[in-house]
Write a protein that holds these residues in place. Sequence first.
Motif, mmCIF file in Angstrom:
data_model
loop_
_atom_site.group_PDB
_atom_site.id
_atom_site.type_symbol
_atom_site.label_atom_id
_atom_site.label_comp_id
_atom_site.label_asym_id
_atom_site.label_seq_id
_atom_site.Cartn_x
_atom_site.Cartn_y
_atom_site.Cartn_z
ATOM 1 N N ALA A 146 0.727 -1.194 -0.147
ATOM 2 C CA ALA A 146 0.096 -0.062 -0.059
ATOM 3 C C ALA A 146 0.927 1.348 0.152
ATOM 4 O O ALA A 146 2.031 1.232 0.560
ATOM 5 C CB ALA A 146 -1.091 -0.100 1.229
ATOM 6 N N TYR A 147 0.391 2.370 -0.703
ATOM 7 C CA TYR A 147 0.916 3.698 -0.768
ATOM 8 C C TYR A 147 0.038 4.649 -0.696
ATOM 9 O O TYR A 147 -1.057 4.611 -0.999
ATOM 10 C CB TYR A 147 1.636 3.560 -2.064
ATOM 11 N N VAL A 148 0.473 5.932 0.066
ATOM 12 C CA VAL A 148 -0.285 6.711 -0.016
ATOM 13 C C VAL A 148 0.278 8.015 -0.339
ATOM 14 O O VAL A 148 1.454 8.335 -0.003
ATOM 15 C CB VAL A 148 -0.968 7.071 1.601
ATOM 16 N N GLU A 149 -0.547 8.821 -1.107
ATOM 17 C CA GLU A 149 -0.286 10.386 -1.368
ATOM 18 C C GLU A 149 -1.213 11.152 -0.821
ATOM 19 O O GLU A 149 -2.384 11.108 -1.099
ATOM 20 C CB GLU A 149 -0.235 10.437 -2.966
ATOM 21 N N LYS A 150 -0.546 11.959 0.415
ATOM 22 C CA LYS A 150 -1.528 13.095 0.780
ATOM 23 C C LYS A 150 -1.618 14.429 0.241
ATOM 24 O O LYS A 150 -0.469 14.829 -0.291
ATOM 25 C CB LYS A 150 -0.808 13.232 2.196
ATOM 26 N N TYR A 151 -2.838 14.971 0.195
ATOM 27 C CA TYR A 151 -2.864 16.190 -0.745
ATOM 28 C C TYR A 151 -3.309 17.435 0.453
ATOM 29 O O TYR A 151 -2.852 18.220 0.434
ATOM 30 C CB TYR A 151 -4.244 16.029 -1.487
ATOM 31 N N LYS A 152 -4.200 17.000 1.663
ATOM 32 C CA LYS A 152 -4.549 18.113 2.566
ATOM 33 C C LYS A 152 -4.784 17.416 3.749
ATOM 34 O O LYS A 152 -5.347 16.383 3.761
ATOM 35 C CB LYS A 152 -5.625 18.760 1.682
ATOM 36 N N GLY A 153 -4.903 18.201 4.793
ATOM 37 C CA GLY A 153 -5.434 17.471 6.162
ATOM 38 C C GLY A 153 -6.841 17.185 6.385
ATOM 39 O O GLY A 153 -7.574 17.855 5.548
ATOM 40 N N ALA A 154 -7.135 16.336 6.948
ATOM 41 C CA ALA A 154 -8.668 15.954 7.334
ATOM 42 C C ALA A 154 -8.748 16.356 8.896
ATOM 43 O O ALA A 154 -8.000 16.709 9.607
ATOM 44 C CB ALA A 154 -8.764 14.359 7.104
ATOM 45 N N TYR A 155 -10.183 16.368 9.222
ATOM 46 C CA TYR A 155 -10.489 16.832 10.600
ATOM 47 C C TYR A 155 -10.220 15.621 11.391
ATOM 48 O O TYR A 155 -10.139 14.396 11.168
ATOM 49 C CB TYR A 155 -12.059 16.878 10.546
ATOM 50 N N GLN A 156 -9.487 16.061 12.523
ATOM 51 C CA GLN A 156 -8.958 15.311 13.585
ATOM 52 C C GLN A 156 -8.402 14.137 12.940
ATOM 53 O O GLN A 156 -7.040 14.538 12.180
ATOM 54 C CB GLN A 156 -10.197 14.841 14.459
ATOM 55 N N THR A 157 -8.514 12.667 13.091
ATOM 56 C CA THR A 157 -7.600 11.661 12.600
ATOM 57 C C THR A 157 -8.468 10.831 11.587
ATOM 58 O O THR A 157 -8.283 9.657 11.421
ATOM 59 C CB THR A 157 -7.094 10.901 13.819
ATOM 60 N N ARG A 158 -9.403 11.360 10.877
ATOM 61 C CA ARG A 158 -10.384 10.703 9.933
ATOM 62 C C ARG A 158 -9.550 10.050 9.043
ATOM 63 O O ARG A 158 -9.663 8.924 8.642
ATOM 64 C CB ARG A 158 -11.446 11.746 9.467
ATOM 65 N N ASP A 159 -8.587 10.661 8.501
ATOM 66 C CA ASP A 159 -7.788 10.125 7.340
ATOM 67 C C ASP A 159 -6.927 9.023 7.787
ATOM 68 O O ASP A 159 -6.564 7.840 7.367
ATOM 69 C CB ASP A 159 -7.031 11.197 6.564
ATOM 70 N N VAL A 160 -6.364 9.342 9.178
ATOM 71 C CA VAL A 160 -5.186 8.133 9.651
ATOM 72 C C VAL A 160 -6.111 6.879 9.939
ATOM 73 O O VAL A 160 -5.603 5.900 9.396
ATOM 74 C CB VAL A 160 -4.740 8.841 10.892
ATOM 75 N N PHE A 161 -7.170 6.939 10.401
ATOM 76 C CA PHE A 161 -8.036 5.743 10.881
ATOM 77 C C PHE A 161 -8.618 5.108 9.598
ATOM 78 O O PHE A 161 -8.941 3.929 9.466
ATOM 79 C CB PHE A 161 -8.941 5.937 11.949
ATOM 80 N N THR A 162 -8.878 5.771 8.683
ATOM 81 C CA THR A 162 -9.381 5.437 7.416
ATOM 82 C C THR A 162 -8.316 4.536 6.581
ATOM 83 O O THR A 162 -8.522 3.319 6.106
ATOM 84 C CB THR A 162 -9.918 6.554 6.417
ATOM 85 N N ILE A 163 -7.161 5.239 6.608
ATOM 86 C CA ILE A 163 -5.976 4.512 5.992
ATOM 87 C C ILE A 163 -5.545 3.330 6.624
ATOM 88 O O ILE A 163 -5.526 2.265 6.350
ATOM 89 C CB ILE A 163 -4.601 5.283 5.815
ATOM 90 N N TRP A 164 -5.597 3.343 8.026
ATOM 91 C CA TRP A 164 -5.510 2.169 8.881
ATOM 92 C C TRP A 164 -6.332 0.997 8.641
ATOM 93 O O TRP A 164 -6.154 0.130 8.590
ATOM 94 C CB TRP A 164 -5.615 2.599 10.291
ATOM 95 N N GLY A 165 -7.734 1.248 8.477
ATOM 96 C CA GLY A 165 -8.795 0.452 8.251
ATOM 97 C C GLY A 165 -8.492 -0.334 6.872
ATOM 98 O O GLY A 165 -8.358 -1.806 6.650
ATOM 99 N N ILE A 166 -7.979 0.435 5.761
ATOM 100 C CA ILE A 166 -7.655 -0.405 4.609
ATOM 101 C C ILE A 166 -6.565 -1.304 4.835
ATOM 102 O O ILE A 166 -6.232 -2.334 4.327
ATOM 103 C CB ILE A 166 -7.486 0.524 3.302
ATOM 104 N N LEU A 167 -5.539 -0.710 5.417
ATOM 105 C CA LEU A 167 -4.384 -1.543 5.772
ATOM 106 C C LEU A 167 -4.635 -2.848 6.451
ATOM 107 O O LEU A 167 -4.164 -4.092 6.248
ATOM 108 C CB LEU A 167 -3.349 -0.948 6.534
ATOM 109 N N GLN A 168 -5.728 -2.853 7.506
ATOM 110 C CA GLN A 168 -6.175 -4.050 8.224
ATOM 111 C C GLN A 168 -6.726 -5.003 7.251
ATOM 112 O O GLN A 168 -6.713 -6.225 7.325
ATOM 113 C CB GLN A 168 -7.108 -3.737 9.450
ATOM 114 N N LEU A 169 -7.516 -4.546 6.340
ATOM 115 C CA LEU A 169 -8.092 -5.428 5.188
ATOM 116 C C LEU A 169 -6.947 -6.097 4.486
ATOM 117 O O LEU A 169 -7.162 -7.450 3.986
ATOM 118 C CB LEU A 169 -9.052 -4.542 4.336
ATOM 119 N N LEU A 170 -6.028 -5.473 4.115
ATOM 120 C CA LEU A 170 -4.881 -6.107 3.411
ATOM 121 C C LEU A 170 -4.163 -7.252 4.285
ATOM 122 O O LEU A 170 -3.660 -8.236 4.005
ATOM 123 C CB LEU A 170 -3.747 -4.974 3.025
#
Length: 476
Positions: A146-170
């Motif tokens: 998995a690879y991530v390219e970030k563009y802009k910040g999200a509110y609180q840690t929404r982006d962090v835990f969304t990415i984390w969730g996809i990693l757990q799927l893998l």
Amino acid sequence: MATYFHSVFLFWSQGAQFCGHFSKSIGKRWATITIFILSFVSIFLYWIWIQKSVITDIVTTPSPKKPPGQVDFPLNCSNLNLTLTCPTTCPVTIEKEESSPVACPEYTRWIHEDLRPWQSTGITRDMVESGRVYANFRFVIVKGKAYVEKYKGAYQTRDVFTIWGILQLLRLYPGKVPDLELMFWCGDETVIKKRDHQGLKATSVPPVFHYCKDDETLDIVFPDWSFWGWPEVNIKPWGTTLEALKEGNKKIKWKDRKAYAFWKGNPYVSKKRVELMKCNVSNKNDWNVRLYIQDWEKETKQGFKNSKLEDQCTHRYKIYIEGYTWSVSEKYILACNSMTLLLIPQYHDFFTRSLVPMQHYWPIKITNNTCRDLELAVEWGNYHTDKAQDIGEAGSKFIQENLKMDFVYDYMFHLLSEYSKLLKFEPTIPLGAHEVCSETMACQEGSKFWRIKNFMVESMVKSPRNRLPCTMPPPL
């Protein structure tokens, strides 16, 4: 144990003899003190013996055997350098059974509908790139990594835990999730409007993943971040929270609960909620509703003592109302065994489209008479307690059985698999992207990171599943 008590007996007998021989010389007072000391020492020796026995039991008790073929994926933070690179010890593919006897929940059917705008055209790289202006990040899977390219910040840690969730799927299905590139938006509002993609523009719709949509938008619905935890408000990962809610339901039987409708939250995120607060009990009116403002700043300072979701299953009826758009609170409210008075929403997430009114919840229209409608719903429920209880328990059962993390992951798997089939280009690693894995996200250190790390460890997939995902139903 016999050896221990024999030793204590000898210790006591010799001590008693000592006190008997010397009681005249040392006096009765000192003899009493000596006996007290002997008692204390005996108790202390017994405590040491107990601790030793417990530790011996723990050490000698064999650990439960893993199912045949199960491979553990431990979180290994010890070998990471300062750049937090991903380890190479975990396999990126694993063999599994070729079919699953488990049927997916009905809401999985909506995957076909969400992807329908691209069924005839497929998804080109230009389409994906055009979604960049809306996205917080691009997520890429190439050969199981998995690879991530970030563009802009999200509110609180929404982006962090969304990415984390996809990693757990893998981690759950290593090597089974196909190569893909996608854009993800983590805000509340929907971004891909139907009105902007009509006529000739209907063939170039940007595919953007998001947490919700409505009838006027084309966002691709994906499970929200809170399934893996919401550390800012101390809401634990969904697996833990679901179990806590099960136990919370047992504390007060439905008919023993308060005969009112309950809601607690932040009313200042939408006009709908501000209007709802007018239905609260007052000196002039009692609409059978009890509404409470959730002050998260105060709760944070007090250690979240008054915001535990499992402690809020105390009323016969609970109210669901949207926030700025949809609200993650819906699954917590439905899981409480209380009859949900659902103020008919404009937006939906991935699972709510399978809920049936009057079976899983009681619908309430948002009008000038909302307070009166809430009052009448509560009156009906208190007069027909068995029927109201059945609706509450049916909604809770739907959540308990159809929204287990196993099915959440399977929904993600099927959505990403169907999405990847539509790609008309070969996914590649963007120049601005970096590889991500559980270690790069959960092995960071720092005083501000400890709660995030704890939530990640708690929600981490520790071994791959020994079967394929559930069987997806056909389109609607």
